[in-house]
Design an enzyme around this catalytic site. Structure first.
Site, mmCIF file in Angstrom:
data_model
loop_
_atom_site.group_PDB
_atom_site.id
_atom_site.type_symbol
_atom_site.label_atom_id
_atom_site.label_comp_id
_atom_site.label_asym_id
_atom_site.label_seq_id
_atom_site.Cartn_x
_atom_site.Cartn_y
_atom_site.Cartn_z
ATOM 1 C CG HIS A 50 -7.252 1.310 4.489
ATOM 2 N ND1 HIS A 50 -8.253 2.237 4.346
ATOM 3 C CD2 HIS A 50 -6.213 1.761 3.760
ATOM 4 C CE1 HIS A 50 -7.830 3.202 3.562
ATOM 5 N NE2 HIS A 50 -6.594 2.953 3.183
HETATM 6 C C1 UD1 Z 1 -2.721 1.575 -0.238
HETATM 7 C C2 UD1 Z 1 -2.310 3.048 -0.221
HETATM 8 C C3 UD1 Z 1 -3.320 3.862 0.581
HETATM 9 C C4 UD1 Z 1 -4.716 3.623 0.065
HETATM 10 C C5 UD1 Z 1 -5.010 2.125 0.078
HETATM 11 C C6 UD1 Z 1 -6.369 1.780 -0.451
HETATM 12 C C7 UD1 Z 1 0.108 3.514 -0.267
HETATM 13 C C8 UD1 Z 1 1.249 3.992 0.540
HETATM 14 N N1 UD1 Z 1 -1.019 3.257 0.414
HETATM 15 O O1 UD1 Z 1 -2.662 1.095 1.089
HETATM 16 O O2 UD1 Z 1 -3.013 5.231 0.447
HETATM 17 O O3 UD1 Z 1 -5.640 4.302 0.880
HETATM 18 O O4 UD1 Z 1 -4.026 1.485 -0.753
HETATM 19 O O5 UD1 Z 1 -6.585 0.404 -0.339
HETATM 20 O O6 UD1 Z 1 0.216 3.402 -1.464
HETATM 21 N N2 UD1 Z 1 -3.302 -6.772 -0.308
HETATM 22 C C9 UD1 Z 1 -4.078 -7.798 -0.802
HETATM 23 N N3 UD1 Z 1 -4.529 -7.691 -2.076
HETATM 24 C C10 UD1 Z 1 -4.266 -6.649 -2.864
HETATM 25 C C11 UD1 Z 1 -3.474 -5.610 -2.352
HETATM 26 C C12 UD1 Z 1 -3.008 -5.681 -1.063
HETATM 27 O O7 UD1 Z 1 -4.340 -8.788 -0.132
HETATM 28 O O8 UD1 Z 1 -4.721 -6.609 -4.022
HETATM 29 C C13 UD1 Z 1 -2.820 -6.851 1.084
HETATM 30 C C14 UD1 Z 1 -1.401 -7.296 1.209
HETATM 31 O O9 UD1 Z 1 -1.312 -8.119 2.328
HETATM 32 C C15 UD1 Z 1 -0.643 -5.999 1.462
HETATM 33 C C16 UD1 Z 1 -1.658 -5.162 2.212
HETATM 34 O O10 UD1 Z 1 -2.920 -5.561 1.671
HETATM 35 O O11 UD1 Z 1 0.524 -6.217 2.168
HETATM 36 C C17 UD1 Z 1 -1.476 -3.689 2.073
HETATM 37 O O12 UD1 Z 1 -1.427 -3.304 0.692
HETATM 38 P P1 UD1 Z 1 -0.574 -2.009 0.223
HETATM 39 O O13 UD1 Z 1 -0.751 -1.777 -1.224
HETATM 40 O O14 UD1 Z 1 0.802 -2.123 0.744
HETATM 41 O O15 UD1 Z 1 -1.193 -0.813 1.039
HETATM 42 P P2 UD1 Z 1 -2.686 -0.455 1.414
HETATM 43 O O16 UD1 Z 1 -2.836 -0.578 2.883
HETATM 44 O O17 UD1 Z 1 -3.698 -1.150 0.546
#
Ligand code: UD1
Length: 374
Positions: free
Chosen positions: A206
């Site tokens: 991811h």
């Molecule tokens: C975040 C953390 C990363 C961690 C990861 C674990 C930061 C900078 N990054 O990255 O260190 O390893 O979490 O998962 O804080 N989304 C959903 N549902 C959710 C949450 C997110 O569908 O409940 C999708 C959304 O499209 C979002 C994308 O996942 O845009 C990324 O989520 P985000 O929280 O921005 O970062 P992660 O890649 O999850």
């Protein structure tokens, strides 16, 4: 002592849960408020972990959701500041390196509220990772740095952090692993997915560096296509990764016969899959540590790690995002090569206990009372 325990994203929950449990043992000494920023918000990225780690509904839910880095960090700060001004804690505890960690720490330090960083001092030395920036900023504004390994202590000392702020306590994420192992052992996820213990590879992917660039992402899936011809591959897919597969027009990989793609899994099922895997391929931070404790070989698809102890003492090996290297090492391990490791010092299920003891001492010291701990 009034404490805000902050969680926001998936890897935070297992680090915070043992502390919440520990604070509950001393209701006359600690009042712990559970704050969820809502950085992760889905059933599969959040709610299931609350249930499985026996965390109650958060006392405060900031509901910030997804967004660009500045936007997400900013929203968390705005909302957390409101919460903290309404009900001011003596200390906040943040974990790991996600945007929620740095955002809440910044709010607290500016209001002269003490900050404790669980898993302080880790460094990848890679400033292109958002997590590295979050780690460095959080460590520099924290009053208590609770570290998981001695190399983290060393990193902090070299950066000029006073020794009295640094406390080597072990790994609260491993506290969760040890605590829930009996429940994990009872899970039947293998039969649901049609794989046999010891005869599948588990993969997670991811990181922006792997999934946001077309060429790298495609290279990794080409390798997976070859590997799944030899052994089933189970892939619980992060929402970000699924989104990028569609965006890059790579949906055909969803249909490979031996690549079993699932929604993100809950804690117990995922731990069970990790424990019984022949090999784990990952770009996660926490999984490098969990495989080390479980004694399962792990190839990390990154150029660096902020957790070098998992390579030096554990079962982890860095192979970068390089297809040839990943394939070569995977085949060697499938061919029977063993990777020996040992469990690092203090990864013994008692890290939360150590943190609470330190805070208890500190609270008594500040009140000019006698130390209550042995
Ligand atoms: C975040 C953390 C990363 C961690 C990861 C674990 C930061 C900078 N990054 O990255 O260190 O390893 O979490 O998962 O804080 N989304 C959903 N549902 C959710 C949450 C997110 O569908 O409940 C999708 C959304 O499209 C979002 C994308 O996942 O845009 C990324 O989520 P985000 O929280 O921005 O970062 P992660 O890649 O999850």
């Amino acid at each position: 002592m009034k404490i805000d325990l902050i969680v926001g994203a998936r890897p935070n929950y297992m680090k915070a849960a043992p502390l919440y449990r520990e604070f509950r043992k001393y209701p006359d000494k600690f009042q712990c408020r559970l704050v969820h920023t809502g950085q992760h918000y889905d059933e599969r990225m959040s709610d299931i972990f609350f249930r499985e780690l026996e965390l109650p509904e958060p006392d405060v839910y900031l509901g910030v959701g997804s967004g660009r880095h500045g936007e997400q960090t900013g929203k968390i700060m705005i909302e957390y500041e409101k919460a903290i001004l309404k009900d001011r804690p003596d200390l906040i505890l943040v974990a790991g390196d996600v945007n929620s960690t740095v955002a809440c720490s910044l709010v607290a330090v500016k209001l002269h509220i003490k900050v404790g960083h669980i898993e302080g001092g880790l460094r990848s030395r890679d400033w292109t990772m958002p997590e590295e920036i979050n780690r460095i900023v959080t460590d520099n504004i924290s009053d208590y740095l609770f570290t998981t390994s001695r190399d983290a202590d060393e990193n902090l000392r070299k950066e000029g952090i006073p020794a009295e702020k640094i406390h080597f306590v072990g790994n609260t994420m491993i506290d969760s692993l040890q605590y829930y192992l009996p429940k994990v052992n009872r899970r039947t996820i293998h039969s649901q997915l049609g794989v046999k213990p010891g005869n599948y590879i588990l993969i997670t992917l991811h990181r922006p560096s792997n999934v946001d660039q077309d060429e790298v992402f495609r290279g990794l899936f080409d390798i997976l296509e070859q590997i799944q011809e030899k052994i089933p591959v189970v892939f619980p897919m992060h929402p970000r990764t699924r989104k990028m597969l569609t965006e890059f027009g790579m949906s055909r990989y969803l249909k490979l016969p031996n690549l079993i793609i699932t929604e993100p899994l809950g804690y117990h099922d995922f731990m069970k899959l990790q424990k019984d895997a022949k090999l784990v391929l990952t770009d996660s931070g926490g999984i490098q540590e969990e495989t080390t404790v479980l004694g399962v070989p792990c190839l990390t698809l990154r150029k660096n790690t902020e957790r070098p102890i998992t390579v030096q003492e554990g079962t982890n090996e860095l192979v970068g995002p390089y297809p040839d290297k990943i394939l070569k090492r995977t085949l060697t391990i499938l061919g029977g090569e063993k990777i020996d490791g040992r469990i690092p010092e203090y990864w013994d299920g008692r890290a939360a206990e150590r943190i609470v003891t330190i805070l208890m001492r500190e609270s008594h010291r500040q009140q000019g009372r006698k130390d209550p701990t042995p």
